[in-house]
Design an enzyme around this catalytic site. Structure first.
Site, PDB file in Angstrom:
ATOM      1  N   THR A 124       0.829  -1.206   0.000  1.00 29.58           N
ATOM      2  CA  THR A 124       0.000   0.000   0.000  1.00 29.58           C
ATOM      3  C   THR A 124       0.867   1.261   0.000  1.00 29.58           C
ATOM      4  OG1 THR A 124      -1.471   1.322   1.404  1.00 29.58           O
ATOM      5  CG2 THR A 124      -0.207  -0.368   2.513  1.00 29.58           C
ATOM      6  N   ASP A 125       0.313   2.349  -0.518  1.00 35.33           N
ATOM      7  CA  ASP A 125       1.040   3.630  -0.475  1.00 35.33           C
ATOM      8  C   ASP A 125       1.205   4.130   0.959  1.00 35.33           C
ATOM      9  OD1 ASP A 125      -1.594   4.417   0.055  1.00 35.33           O
ATOM     10  OD2 ASP A 125      -1.621   6.047  -1.413  1.00 35.33           O
ATOM     11  N   GLU A 126       0.437   3.548   1.898  1.00 31.76           N
ATOM     12  CA  GLU A 126       0.525   4.006   3.294  1.00 31.76           C
ATOM     13  C   GLU A 126       1.868   3.701   3.923  1.00 31.76           C
ATOM     14  OE1 GLU A 126      -2.665   3.603   5.976  1.00 31.76           O
ATOM     15  OE2 GLU A 126      -4.186   3.669   4.411  1.00 31.76           O
ATOM     16  N   TYR A 148      -1.709  -0.397  11.207  1.00 36.25           N
ATOM     17  CA  TYR A 148      -1.989  -1.016   9.900  1.00 36.25           C
ATOM     18  C   TYR A 148      -0.793  -0.845   8.967  1.00 36.25           C
ATOM     19  CZ  TYR A 148      -3.538  -1.320   5.035  1.00 36.25           C
ATOM     20  OH  TYR A 148      -3.609  -1.611   3.691  1.00 36.25           O
ATOM     21  N   LYS A 152       1.801  -3.597   7.335  1.00 36.58           N
ATOM     22  CA  LYS A 152       1.974  -3.772   5.887  1.00 36.58           C
ATOM     23  C   LYS A 152       3.443  -3.533   5.503  1.00 36.58           C
ATOM     24  CE  LYS A 152      -0.667  -4.463   3.053  1.00 36.58           C
ATOM     25  NZ  LYS A 152      -1.138  -5.751   2.484  1.00 36.58           N
TER      26      LYS A 152
HETATM   27  P1  NAD Z   1     -10.658  -6.392   2.537  1.00 36.71           P
HETATM   28  O1  NAD Z   1     -10.630  -6.115   3.992  1.00 36.71           O
HETATM   29  O2  NAD Z   1     -11.882  -6.067   1.750  1.00 36.71           O
HETATM   30  O3  NAD Z   1     -10.316  -7.942   2.262  1.00 36.71           O
HETATM   31  C1  NAD Z   1      -9.350  -8.649   2.994  1.00 36.71           C
HETATM   32  C2  NAD Z   1      -9.609 -10.126   2.787  1.00 36.71           C
HETATM   33  O4  NAD Z   1      -8.587 -10.876   3.474  1.00 36.71           O
HETATM   34  C3  NAD Z   1     -10.951 -10.611   3.357  1.00 36.71           C
HETATM   35  O5  NAD Z   1     -11.617 -11.425   2.418  1.00 36.71           O
HETATM   36  C4  NAD Z   1     -10.560 -11.404   4.596  1.00 36.71           C
HETATM   37  O6  NAD Z   1     -11.471 -12.449   4.912  1.00 36.71           O
HETATM   38  C5  NAD Z   1      -9.203 -11.958   4.167  1.00 36.71           C
HETATM   39  N1  NAD Z   1      -8.361 -12.323   5.305  1.00 36.71           N
HETATM   40  C6  NAD Z   1      -8.105 -11.597   6.428  1.00 36.71           C
HETATM   41  N2  NAD Z   1      -7.296 -12.275   7.245  1.00 36.71           N
HETATM   42  C7  NAD Z   1      -6.997 -13.447   6.624  1.00 36.71           C
HETATM   43  C8  NAD Z   1      -6.189 -14.571   6.969  1.00 36.71           C
HETATM   44  N3  NAD Z   1      -5.522 -14.617   8.129  1.00 36.71           N
HETATM   45  N4  NAD Z   1      -6.107 -15.598   6.091  1.00 36.71           N
HETATM   46  C9  NAD Z   1      -6.791 -15.559   4.919  1.00 36.71           C
HETATM   47  N5  NAD Z   1      -7.584 -14.536   4.557  1.00 36.71           N
HETATM   48  C10 NAD Z   1      -7.683 -13.486   5.396  1.00 36.71           C
HETATM   49  O7  NAD Z   1      -9.386  -5.626   1.950  1.00 36.71           O
HETATM   50  P2  NAD Z   1      -9.085  -4.987   0.518  1.00 36.71           P
HETATM   51  O8  NAD Z   1      -9.423  -3.556   0.559  1.00 36.71           O
HETATM   52  O9  NAD Z   1      -9.652  -5.839  -0.535  1.00 36.71           O
HETATM   53  O10 NAD Z   1      -7.494  -5.078   0.508  1.00 36.71           O
HETATM   54  C11 NAD Z   1      -6.825  -6.164  -0.137  1.00 36.71           C
HETATM   55  C12 NAD Z   1      -5.331  -5.907  -0.073  1.00 36.71           C
HETATM   56  O11 NAD Z   1      -5.023  -4.690  -0.748  1.00 36.71           O
HETATM   57  C13 NAD Z   1      -4.780  -5.748   1.339  1.00 36.71           C
HETATM   58  O12 NAD Z   1      -3.532  -6.376   1.408  1.00 36.71           O
HETATM   59  C14 NAD Z   1      -4.619  -4.240   1.519  1.00 36.71           C
HETATM   60  O13 NAD Z   1      -3.603  -3.936   2.436  1.00 36.71           O
HETATM   61  C15 NAD Z   1      -4.260  -3.844   0.106  1.00 36.71           C
HETATM   62  N6  NAD Z   1      -4.586  -2.447  -0.279  1.00 36.71           N
HETATM   63  C16 NAD Z   1      -5.868  -1.985  -0.121  1.00 36.71           C
HETATM   64  C17 NAD Z   1      -6.176  -0.690  -0.534  1.00 36.71           C
HETATM   65  C18 NAD Z   1      -7.560  -0.119  -0.367  1.00 36.71           C
HETATM   66  O14 NAD Z   1      -7.726   1.106  -0.480  1.00 36.71           O
HETATM   67  N7  NAD Z   1      -8.593  -0.921  -0.125  1.00 36.71           N
HETATM   68  C19 NAD Z   1      -5.179   0.122  -1.094  1.00 36.71           C
HETATM   69  C20 NAD Z   1      -3.880  -0.394  -1.238  1.00 36.71           C
HETATM   70  C21 NAD Z   1      -3.610  -1.689  -0.842  1.00 36.71           C
HETATM   71  O1  TDX Z   2     -15.469   7.944   8.841  1.00 38.50           O
HETATM   72  C1  TDX Z   2     -14.439   8.318   8.237  1.00 38.50           C
HETATM   73  N1  TDX Z   2     -14.195   9.661   8.127  1.00 38.50           N
HETATM   74  C2  TDX Z   2     -13.086  10.164   7.509  1.00 38.50           C
HETATM   75  O2  TDX Z   2     -12.909  11.395   7.441  1.00 38.50           O
HETATM   76  C3  TDX Z   2     -13.501   7.406   7.652  1.00 38.50           C
HETATM   77  C4  TDX Z   2     -13.720   5.912   7.738  1.00 38.50           C
HETATM   78  C5  TDX Z   2     -12.395   7.933   7.024  1.00 38.50           C
HETATM   79  N2  TDX Z   2     -12.185   9.256   6.967  1.00 38.50           N
HETATM   80  C6  TDX Z   2     -10.972   9.776   6.294  1.00 38.50           C
HETATM   81  C7  TDX Z   2      -9.677   9.147   6.746  1.00 38.50           C
HETATM   82  C8  TDX Z   2      -8.824   9.224   5.496  1.00 38.50           C
HETATM   83  O3  TDX Z   2      -8.221  10.510   5.417  1.00 38.50           O
HETATM   84  O4  TDX Z   2     -11.088   9.438   4.906  1.00 38.50           O
HETATM   85  C9  TDX Z   2      -9.813   9.062   4.361  1.00 38.50           C
HETATM   86  C10 TDX Z   2      -9.903   7.650   3.841  1.00 38.50           C
HETATM   87  O5  TDX Z   2     -10.087   6.810   4.961  1.00 38.50           O
HETATM   88  P1  TDX Z   2     -10.143   5.186   4.823  1.00 38.50           P
HETATM   89  O6  TDX Z   2     -11.172   4.806   3.839  1.00 38.50           O
HETATM   90  O7  TDX Z   2     -10.218   4.628   6.193  1.00 38.50           O
HETATM   91  O8  TDX Z   2      -8.740   4.883   4.118  1.00 38.50           O
HETATM   92  P2  TDX Z   2      -7.231   5.183   4.575  1.00 38.50           P
HETATM   93  O9  TDX Z   2      -7.106   5.350   6.028  1.00 38.50           O
HETATM   94  O10 TDX Z   2      -6.720   6.293   3.695  1.00 38.50           O
HETATM   95  O11 TDX Z   2      -6.566   3.784   4.156  1.00 38.50           O
HETATM   96  C11 TDX Z   2      -6.944   3.143   2.903  1.00 38.50           C
HETATM   97  O12 TDX Z   2      -6.008   3.348   1.896  1.00 38.50           O
HETATM   98  C12 TDX Z   2      -4.885   2.525   1.816  1.00 38.50           C
HETATM   99  C13 TDX Z   2      -7.287   1.659   3.066  1.00 38.50           C
HETATM  100  O13 TDX Z   2      -8.159   1.486   4.147  1.00 38.50           O
HETATM  101  C14 TDX Z   2      -6.086   0.810   3.182  1.00 38.50           C
HETATM  102  O14 TDX Z   2      -6.441  -0.584   3.207  1.00 38.50           O
HETATM  103  C15 TDX Z   2      -5.172   1.075   2.039  1.00 38.50           C
HETATM  104  O15 TDX Z   2      -3.964   0.383   2.217  1.00 38.50           O
END
Ligand code: NAD
Ligand code: TDX
Length: 342
Positions: A124-126, A148, A152
């Site tokens: 992730t970019d985080e 988190y 990561k």
């Molecule tokens: P999500 O929370 O929707 O899905 C996570 C999945 O992992 C779920 O299906 C959960 O059941 C499974 N899981 C959790 N623990 C597990 C374990 N111990 N064994 C097997 N499965 C398990 O998350 P997402 O948003 O789809 O993110 C997927 C990946 O992308 C993650 O690695 C996250 O860090 C990365 N990512 C997400 C974002 C974003 O904005 N959503 C951005 C950049 C990177």
């Molecule tokens: O209720 C809220 N109010 C609010 O202002 C929530 C849930 C979030 N926010 C803000 C926090 C962040 O600045 O919105 C922005 C986005 O929040 P999230 O959706 O929680 O994302 P973020 O914390 O940026 O992290 C996400 O991006 C990178 C994903 O959750 C991660 O899984 C991914 O790696």
């Protein structure tokens, strides 16, 4: 290619499984522990697909991973499985260390022993931490700030160590904030959409001026697939959408699309350690022949329409485990809320 996708029942994983199955040469095994955000309803359309198998299991368990890799003769791994919500990592940091760090360590080791040909770690970019100005490059030092992103980052570093130490062909993608259909409604965009549909307040942390670069889930999955096929082993690839927006602007756009009043916006107590801005330099990925295709306003409108048309999907989630989480996170915050945008 015979590919193991972990976390394939989650948001990004489910879109990725569907995308990979659309290519005739791919067989996909989805290993998912079905935690709170894992939902097999995300994959009902491919559940009976002849080139798809679901395995219910935990990436932290070596024997489960070893068995899945051997039984299905898997050649590649894409690790999407993780605990993913920053706010939950503040409530329960250890579960993030377990799944994101230990789980990745187990996967790397079992995949190395099994002679897997490509291992793509979805990072992730985080991991770069808060970037007040400029854009993070792949070679920049990482500086995660939440449990988190620190977990990561641990996984990301372990993956890099497998390339350096063992020459194991690891690829790392660092995607930016992703949005689209099927995202669990704890995340900002689906939370805002589903709350607005119910005429409930949209909670904005702090001053609402935090910035994220929004990436369509279709672009994120396209980039992951492209890196798996064409990436240079040992390399890291940033994936951004080129859509940097303030949270307040995103919330206002959602309300505008839904024809709801701006007065639904509430500024609430901030997230501890909230990263002000993420922004990645994306010049490396186009050198591999990939660039994002979905303009943010178009992708956001389509996402709003998806939630409007799939109420049964998100209402079921919001009436379950999510309800107690929401009360814990937001009840007091919304009571103390400091006004609205208009
Ligand atoms: P999500 O929370 O929707 O899905 C996570 C999945 O992992 C779920 O299906 C959960 O059941 C499974 N899981 C959790 N623990 C597990 C374990 N111990 N064994 C097997 N499965 C398990 O998350 P997402 O948003 O789809 O993110 C997927 C990946 O992308 C993650 O690695 C996250 O860090 C990365 N990512 C997400 C974002 C974003 O904005 N959503 C951005 C950049 C990177
Ligand atoms: O209720 C809220 N109010 C609010 O202002 C929530 C849930 C979030 N926010 C803000 C926090 C962040 O600045 O919105 C922005 C986005 O929040 P999230 O959706 O929680 O994302 P973020 O914390 O940026 O992290 C996400 O991006 C990178 C994903 O959750 C991660 O899984 C991914 O790696």
């Amino acid at each position: 290619m015979r590919i193991l996708v972990t976390g394939g029942a989650g948001f990004i994983g489910a879109h990725l499984v569907r995308r990979l199955l659309a290519k005739e040469h791919n067989h996909v095994v989805n290993l998912d522990a079905l935690r709170y955000s894992g939902n097999l309803e995300n994959l009902t359309d491919v559940a009976g697909h002849p080139r798809y198998r679901f395995v219910h299991g935990d990436i932290c368990e070596s024997r489960t991973v070893e068995k899945a890799l051997k039984e299905h003769g898997l050649e590649a791994v894409i690790n999407c499985a993780a605990e993913t919500h920053v706010d939950r990592s503040i409530l329960d940091p250890n579960s993030f260390a377990r799944t994101d760090v230990i789980g990745t360590a187990v996967l790397l080791e079992e995949a190395r022993k099994a002679g897997v040909a490509r291992f793509l770690q979805v990072s992730t970019d985080e991991v770069y931490g808060s970037v007040e100005t400029g854009w993070s490059k792949e070679d920049d030092a990482i500086a995660p700030r939440s449990p988190y992103s620190a977990s990561k980052a641990g996984a990301d570093l372990l993956a890099q160590s497998y390339w350096t130490t063992f020459g194991f062909p690891v690829l790392i993608t660092r995607g930016s904030n992703t949005y689209g259909p099927n995202q669990y409604p704890e995340k900002f965009i689906p939370l805002c959409i589903t709350n607005a549909l119910d005429d409930q307040p949209l909670p904005l942390y702090g001053d609402g001026r935090y910035r994220r670069d929004w990436l369509s889930v279709f672009d994120h999955c396209g980039a992951i697939e492209h890196v798996l096929r064409h990436g240079a082993p040992g390399s890291i690839y940033n994936i951004g959408g080129g859509n940097e927006r303030e949270n307040l602007t995103v919330a206002e756009t959602i309300l505008k699309y839904l024809g709801k009043p701006m007065s639904l916006i509430r500024f609430v107590q901030d997230r501890p350690g909230h990263d002000r801005r993420y922004a990645v330099d994306c010049s490396r990925l186009p050198t591999l022949g990939w660039a994002p295709t979905v303009p943010f306003e178009e992708g956001l409108r389509a996402t709003v329409d998806w939630y409007r048309n799939h109420e049964a999907w998100w209402r079921k989630i919001k009436s379950g485990e999510f309800r107690s989480y929401y009360e814990r996170m937001y009840q007091q915050r919304l009571k103390d809320g400091t006004g609205c945008a208009s």
